[in-house]
Design a protein around this motif. Structure first.
Motif, PDB file in Angstrom:
ATOM      1  N   LYS A  54       0.834  -1.198   0.000  1.00  0.00           N
ATOM      2  CA  LYS A  54       0.000   0.000   0.000  1.00  0.00           C
ATOM      3  C   LYS A  54       0.878   1.262   0.000  1.00  0.00           C
ATOM      4  N   ASP A  57       2.592   1.522  -3.463  1.00  0.00           N
ATOM      5  CA  ASP A  57       1.645   1.976  -4.495  1.00  0.00           C
ATOM      6  C   ASP A  57       1.217   3.424  -4.308  1.00  0.00           C
ATOM      7  N   SER A  58       1.373   3.951  -3.079  1.00  0.00           N
ATOM      8  CA  SER A  58       1.019   5.354  -2.858  1.00  0.00           C
ATOM      9  C   SER A  58       2.179   6.292  -3.213  1.00  0.00           C
TER      10      SER A  58
END
Length: 144
Positions: A54, A57-58
């Motif tokens: 996460k 991907d951010s």
């Protein structure tokens, strides 16, 4: 709780130049975390991987490099390296020297990559060196 062990030669006298050896330990090195009450929090690799992906991907550059490392660990060999490459590339573009070195190595050695990526191996290696990446041991040459 962090701890430190310091070894000083037993015959050291005031004014002597001596070698001091230290060993430091920190709870993060064990991989175990504790609650406020001191109870061990169980490890959960699935949840840890979920949070790392996460973060990657951010756009977190360190998480992108770390997620690439996790992918290569979970999927050894050429397939894992190909899956990790996009994360290494994103991290490298943001200035992470380890990722720049990984990109240079993969561009230089990974089969099946386009020729334009192969030509970028040397510039990526130079960027890694300029960013402070130092590799100890035998040095490789990137194909140009």
């Amino acid at each position: 709780m962090a701890s430190t062990l310091i070894n000083v030669p037993p015959k050291a006298k005031r004014g002597d130049i001596i070698e001091i050896k230290t060993l430091m330990s920190h709870i993060m090195e064990t991989g175990y975390r504790h609650t406020a009450a001191g109870e061990v929090v169980p490890r959960d690799k699935t949840k840890a991987d979920e949070y790392m992906k996460k973060a990657a991907d951010s756009g977190n550059s360190s998480a992108q490099f770390n997620w690439g490392q996790i992918i290569t660990s979970d999927h050894p060999g050429e397939d894992g390296l190909k899956l990790a490459l996009p994360y290494y590339e994103k991290s490298a573009e943001q200035g992470i020297a380890d990722a720049q070195y990984a990109v240079a190595e993969l561009y230089s050695t990974l089969p099946g990559l386009p020729e334009e990526k192969r030509r970028l191996a040397r510039p990526w290696m130079a960027r890694a060196a300029h960013a402070g990446f130092v590799k100890f041991g035998p040095q490789r040459r990137c194909r140009s």
